[in-house]
Structure formats: structure tokens, C-alpha cells
Motif scaffolding. Structure first.
Motif, mmCIF file in Angstrom:
data_model
loop_
_atom_site.group_PDB
_atom_site.id
_atom_site.type_symbol
_atom_site.label_atom_id
_atom_site.label_comp_id
_atom_site.label_asym_id
_atom_site.label_seq_id
_atom_site.Cartn_x
_atom_site.Cartn_y
_atom_site.Cartn_z
ATOM 1 N N LEU A 135 -3.840 21.203 41.891
ATOM 2 C CA LEU A 135 -4.739 20.055 41.832
ATOM 3 C C LEU A 135 -4.167 18.958 40.938
ATOM 4 N N PHE A 136 -3.638 19.317 39.761
ATOM 5 C CA PHE A 136 -3.037 18.328 38.866
ATOM 6 C C PHE A 136 -1.841 17.637 39.530
ATOM 7 N N ASP A 137 -0.996 18.414 40.198
ATOM 8 C CA ASP A 137 0.165 17.834 40.876
ATOM 9 C C ASP A 137 -0.263 16.854 41.959
ATOM 10 N N ARG A 138 -1.263 17.216 42.737
ATOM 11 C CA ARG A 138 -1.751 16.322 43.800
ATOM 12 C C ARG A 138 -2.345 15.045 43.223
ATOM 13 N N MET A 139 -3.101 15.164 42.124
ATOM 14 C CA MET A 139 -3.693 13.978 41.509
ATOM 15 C C MET A 139 -2.605 13.064 40.946
ATOM 16 N N ASN A 140 -1.561 13.640 40.338
ATOM 17 C CA ASN A 140 -0.457 12.822 39.834
ATOM 18 C C ASN A 140 0.207 12.059 40.968
ATOM 19 N N ARG A 141 0.469 12.737 42.089
ATOM 20 C CA ARG A 141 1.096 12.065 43.233
ATOM 21 C C ARG A 141 0.179 10.987 43.793
ATOM 22 N N PHE A 142 -1.127 11.270 43.848
ATOM 23 C CA PHE A 142 -2.078 10.273 44.346
ATOM 24 C C PHE A 142 -2.094 9.040 43.450
ATOM 25 N N MET A 143 -2.148 9.253 42.141
ATOM 26 C CA MET A 143 -2.190 8.112 41.221
ATOM 27 C C MET A 143 -0.930 7.275 41.354
ATOM 28 N N GLU A 144 0.220 7.911 41.505
ATOM 29 C CA GLU A 144 1.464 7.170 41.636
ATOM 30 C C GLU A 144 1.514 6.413 42.958
ATOM 31 N N SER A 145 1.084 7.060 44.065
ATOM 32 C CA SER A 145 1.159 6.393 45.365
ATOM 33 C C SER A 145 0.128 5.280 45.492
ATOM 34 N N ALA A 146 -1.012 5.419 44.811
ATOM 35 C CA ALA A 146 -2.063 4.400 44.882
ATOM 36 C C ALA A 146 -1.889 3.329 43.819
ATOM 37 N N SER A 147 -0.849 3.435 43.018
ATOM 38 C CA SER A 147 -0.564 2.494 41.927
ATOM 39 C C SER A 147 -1.718 2.397 40.943
ATOM 40 N N ILE A 148 -2.448 3.486 40.760
ATOM 41 C CA ILE A 148 -3.514 3.512 39.768
ATOM 42 C C ILE A 148 -2.903 3.453 38.375
ATOM 43 N N ALA A 149 -1.759 4.111 38.226
ATOM 44 C CA ALA A 149 -1.111 4.146 36.923
ATOM 45 C C ALA A 149 0.331 3.667 37.066
ATOM 46 N N PRO A 150 0.538 2.356 37.294
ATOM 47 C CA PRO A 150 1.879 1.877 37.546
ATOM 48 C C PRO A 150 2.842 2.100 36.391
ATOM 49 N N ALA A 151 2.361 2.142 35.172
ATOM 50 C CA ALA A 151 3.264 2.341 34.043
ATOM 51 C C ALA A 151 3.772 3.772 33.979
ATOM 52 N N MET A 152 3.137 4.686 34.713
ATOM 53 C CA MET A 152 3.516 6.081 34.652
ATOM 54 C C MET A 152 4.486 6.482 35.749
ATOM 55 N N THR A 153 4.868 5.584 36.609
ATOM 56 C CA THR A 153 5.660 5.963 37.770
ATOM 57 C C THR A 153 7.142 6.051 37.503
#
Length: 157
Positions: A30-48
Motif C-alpha cells: 500500500l505504501f509503495d502504491r501511494m508513493n507511485r501515485f503521488m509521484e505520477s499525480a505530481s502531488i509531491a513534486p519535490a519528492m520525485t
């Protein structure tokens, strides 16, 4: 505004959580999927990380396949990498800036590393994925797996 916190490396069991191993594995997924989602959705652009931008893309579905059309103008096929992993499509590469004389007064086109990610349904044939590049549009075709259709079974004597 509060930003989401990215999951730290190391499994939950390694960090001292005393859960059954199967439950910890589900949370890791679940954590891995959420990290990938945040990166692909640009929710956390500084973390990519080193990725500077994500190209525009359309996804559409037919009866036979999923089709991803991704805008990569000016790119050569040698500079684009397409990977299909477990439930994920990743298109990445690097668009190098053109060398020009003089001073750049305005830059509106993206350059540098790019990455586009999307989650795939489980019913695809990853080994049969194809990709074509035509006039700056990368088209990735992801065939659907054949669904078992019900059929009548004759009972033998």
C-alpha cells in the motif's frame, strides 16, 4: 498546507512493528502504491528526485487493448525507455535542450529528465506490449488478457 510524507525505506518489520508478516507485506504494498501515485499525480513534486517533468498522455480502452498516447515532441526512439512492470507502465527518458546563440529570454518547453507512470489493471498481457513513435506521439499498446468464457462441459458416461 500539509504535504504527505513519503514512506521511509526498510520494511515495517525491520523498523520494530510487531505485526503478522502478511499484514506488514500488505501495508508495504500500500505504501509503495501511494508513493507511485503521488509521484505520477505530481502531488509531491519535490519528492520525485531527478525527474523534471511528465509528458502529457491520453489513455483509452478498446475491447482488445489499452492504448497510451504520450506526447514526446522532438524525441528520438533511442532516447525513450518504455517499461512494463508489475501493474505499472513507465515511460521515461531525457529531452536535451537545443544549443542556441544569445540569451534565452523565455523558456516554455520542458527539457531534462521526464517520466510518465500509470497503473495497469491485472488483466493485461505484459509480454505482448508494443510501442511506436510517430510524429512526436509515442503510442503504447497493452493487450488485454483473454478472459475465460463460460462453456458447457459434456459429462461422459
Amino acid at each position: 498546507m500539509t504535504l504527505p510524507i513519503r514512506h521511509r525505506p526498510g520494511s515495517l518489520l525491520e523498523r520494530g512493528f510487531h505485526w503478522p508478516e502478511s499484514m506488514a507485506a500488505e501495508f508495504e504494498d500500500l505504501f509503495d502504491r501511494m508513493n507511485r501515485f503521488m509521484e505520477s499525480a505530481s502531488i509531491a513534486p519535490a519528492m520525485t528526485g531527478a525527474t523534471a517533468w511528465a509528458p502529457l498522455a491520453d489513455i483509452h480502452e478498446t475491447d482488445e487493448a489499452y492504448h497510451v498516447e504520450c506526447d514526446v515532441p522532438g524525441m528520438r526512439r533511442e532516447d525513450i525507455d518504455v517499461e512494463v512492470g508489475e501493474h505499472e507502465l513507465c515511460i521515461s527518458g531525457e529531452l536535451k535542450a537545443c544549443e542556441r546563440e544569445g540569451v534565452v529570454r523565455r523558456r516554455g518547453r520542458p527539457t531534462g529528465r521526464f517520466e510518465y507512470r500509470t497503473l495497469l489493471p491485472t488483466d493485461v498481457r505484459a509480454e505482448d506490449v508494443t510501442a511506436t513513435l510517430n510524429e512526436g506521439v509515442l503510442t503504447v499498446t497493452i493487450p488485454k488478457a483473454q478472459v475465460a468464457k463460460p462453456r458447457h462441459i459434456e459429462i461422459q458416461g
